[in-house]
Design an enzyme around this catalytic site. Sequence first.
Site, PDB file in Angstrom:
ATOM      1  N   SER A 148      13.688   7.307  -3.338  1.00 61.94           N
ATOM      2  CA  SER A 148      12.193   6.822  -3.414  1.00 61.94           C
ATOM      3  C   SER A 148      11.668   7.862  -4.337  1.00 61.94           C
ATOM      4  O   SER A 148      10.808   7.510  -5.399  1.00 61.94           O
ATOM      5  CB  SER A 148      11.417   6.667  -2.146  1.00 61.94           C
ATOM      6  OG  SER A 148      12.159   5.597  -1.369  1.00 61.94           O
TER       7      SER A 148
ATOM      8  N   HIS B 274       4.742   8.330   3.087  1.00 64.71           N
ATOM      9  CA  HIS B 274       4.857   7.643   1.862  1.00 64.71           C
ATOM     10  C   HIS B 274       3.562   7.458   1.202  1.00 64.71           C
ATOM     11  O   HIS B 274       3.332   7.578   0.099  1.00 64.71           O
ATOM     12  CB  HIS B 274       5.559   6.243   1.832  1.00 64.71           C
ATOM     13  CG  HIS B 274       6.984   6.496   2.010  1.00 64.71           C
ATOM     14  ND1 HIS B 274       7.858   6.761   0.748  1.00 64.71           N
ATOM     15  CD2 HIS B 274       7.981   6.509   2.924  1.00 64.71           C
ATOM     16  CE1 HIS B 274       9.155   7.012   1.270  1.00 64.71           C
ATOM     17  NE2 HIS B 274       9.380   6.733   2.358  1.00 64.71           N
TER      18      HIS B 274
END
Length: 174
Positions: A15, A53
């Site tokens: 990610s 996140h």
Amino acid sequence: MGRILVLGGARSGKSRFAQLNAEKAAKTTGQTPVMIVTAQAFDDEMRDRIQQHQNDRADRWQTIEAPMALAESLRHLSRDSIVVVDCLTLWLTNRMLAEHDLAEAVSELVDAVSLCKAARLWLVSNEVGWSLVPENPLGRRFRDEAGRLHQQLAAVCDDTYLIAAGMKLKLEPF
């Protein structure tokens, strides 16, 4: 246009790799990068992961939530969009648990990726086929479906990377 599939294990850096590359591309064009997220917060651990996140992206990103309607979200992107989808295995899980027609959903997603108008698109997914064979039928089906999804997407993407230990390896077709 660039479609990039990013595969890796849990906490491999996949990610972060996609996010950093998208931010770099967006900075050169003056765009706001778009994050299409597929996670659903069913428990406290997942809520914490989602929050982390979100904190990592802060307000530098536009966020689209698409736990089910990923193909539709990709179809609506503009030509100058810089986009990260995180992650495909959560989308696959959502579809499997909802007992949707998986073959149809995967076909729609692969078509949407191949026709995606975004300037740059990173697709992040967990490589789950290198571990122990799951002990239950649902786990084995998930592993197999994820492998098939990755192969189909790699075939329509311009590049595919494997991320391990925060390091990248560009994959080439055989």
